[in-house]
Design a protein around this motif. Structure first.
Motif, PDB file in Angstrom:
ATOM      1  N   GLN A   1       0.932  -1.227   0.104  1.00 61.14           N
ATOM      2  CA  GLN A   1       0.125   0.013   0.043  1.00 61.14           C
ATOM      3  C   GLN A   1       0.863   1.211   0.035  1.00 61.14           C
ATOM      4  O   GLN A   1       1.948   1.469   0.695  1.00 61.14           O
ATOM      5  CB  GLN A   1      -1.015  -0.056   1.437  1.00 61.14           C
ATOM      6  N   ASP A   2       0.357   2.240  -0.759  1.00 60.19           N
ATOM      7  CA  ASP A   2       1.170   3.300  -0.805  1.00 60.19           C
ATOM      8  C   ASP A   2       1.222   4.108   0.547  1.00 60.19           C
ATOM      9  O   ASP A   2       2.298   4.742   0.639  1.00 60.19           O
ATOM     10  CB  ASP A   2       0.482   4.526  -2.044  1.00 60.19           C
ATOM     11  N   GLN A   3       0.144   4.274   1.115  1.00 62.67           N
ATOM     12  CA  GLN A   3       0.574   4.908   2.495  1.00 62.67           C
ATOM     13  C   GLN A   3       1.358   4.143   3.458  1.00 62.67           C
ATOM     14  O   GLN A   3       1.991   5.107   3.991  1.00 62.67           O
ATOM     15  CB  GLN A   3      -0.977   5.144   3.191  1.00 62.67           C
TER      16      GLN A   3
ATOM     17  N   THR B   1       4.772   5.159   2.427  1.00 61.79           N
ATOM     18  CA  THR B   1       5.151   6.701   2.570  1.00 61.79           C
ATOM     19  C   THR B   1       5.787   6.757   4.345  1.00 61.79           C
ATOM     20  O   THR B   1       6.667   7.219   4.453  1.00 61.79           O
ATOM     21  CB  THR B   1       4.077   7.355   2.409  1.00 61.79           C
ATOM     22  N   LYS B   2       4.914   5.843   5.095  1.00 60.80           N
ATOM     23  CA  LYS B   2       5.105   6.257   6.490  1.00 60.80           C
ATOM     24  C   LYS B   2       6.233   5.293   6.819  1.00 60.80           C
ATOM     25  O   LYS B   2       6.902   5.680   7.748  1.00 60.80           O
ATOM     26  CB  LYS B   2       3.686   5.465   7.270  1.00 60.80           C
TER      27      LYS B   2
ATOM     28  N   GLN C   1      -0.626   5.413  12.187  1.00 62.69           N
ATOM     29  CA  GLN C   1      -1.815   5.812  11.580  1.00 62.69           C
ATOM     30  C   GLN C   1      -2.823   5.908  12.658  1.00 62.69           C
ATOM     31  O   GLN C   1      -3.825   7.103  12.167  1.00 62.69           O
ATOM     32  CB  GLN C   1      -2.369   4.060  11.179  1.00 62.69           C
TER      33      GLN C   1
ATOM     34  N   GLY D   1      -2.279   9.860  13.248  1.00 58.25           N
ATOM     35  CA  GLY D   1      -2.578  10.536  12.019  1.00 58.25           C
ATOM     36  C   GLY D   1      -3.873  10.860  12.062  1.00 58.25           C
ATOM     37  O   GLY D   1      -4.639  11.958  11.631  1.00 58.25           O
TER      38      GLY D   1
ATOM     39  N   ASN E   1      -6.435  14.460  11.731  1.00 57.87           N
ATOM     40  CA  ASN E   1      -7.365  14.773  10.841  1.00 57.87           C
ATOM     41  C   ASN E   1      -8.734  15.007  11.165  1.00 57.87           C
ATOM     42  O   ASN E   1      -9.626  15.204  10.452  1.00 57.87           O
ATOM     43  CB  ASN E   1      -7.381  13.483   9.832  1.00 57.87           C
TER      44      ASN E   1
END
Length: 145
Positions: free
Chosen positions: A55-57, A60-61, A114, A117, A121
């Motif tokens: 997964q891209d996220q 990134t993390k 996660q 974050g 948000n």
């Protein structure tokens, strides 16, 4: 186990022998079932983590170095699994625990980032809002299926 003699084809002795054989092999069948469940559990754990790492996220993390390190460990475990198809239940369980220990720090970092974050948000769960001391005037509604 119920074996009946509807058409008179089996004698009482043959039926008794079949029942005894079924009972005799029940423990072996149960052990085999547990072994396969442990093997499938390990395999599922490996593939679920590999999928998560794609997964891209997540990339990134964690960063490419940590993702590659985790991927190498998962590939190594998958290779071990392929070479040990006839392993014992305990071997599969120990291998999964070993893998969990090796990736614990990485998974903690992933899930910690996660959860923090989500609080930033504004879409945190009620528990996360309470832990972070959110002073939201309106209640948070969580949909449950």
């Amino acid at each position: 186990i119920t074996i009946t003699n509807d058409k008179g084809r089996l004698s009482k002795e043959e039926i008794d022998k079949m029942v005894n054989d079924a009972e005799k092999y029940k423990n072996e069948d149960d052990a085999q079932k547990e072994r396969i469940a442990a093997k499938n559990g390990l395999e599922s754990y490996i593939f679920n983590l590999k999928s998560t790492l794609e997964q891209d996220q997540v990339k990134t993390k964690l960063g490419s170095e940590q993702v590659n390190e985790a991927r190498d460990k998962l590939n190594s475990a998958l290779s071990w699994l392929d070479k040990n198809q006839l392993g014992e239940k305990e071997e599969y369980e120990e291998k999964q625990k070993e893998l969990e220990r090796e990736l614990k720090r990485l998974m903690a970092k992933l899930y910690d980032s996660q959860s923090s974050g989500a609080g930033q948000n504004g879409d945190a769960s009620c528990g996360q809002q309470a832990r972070h001391g959110a002073q939201n005037q309106e209640p948070t509604i969580e949909e449950v299926d």
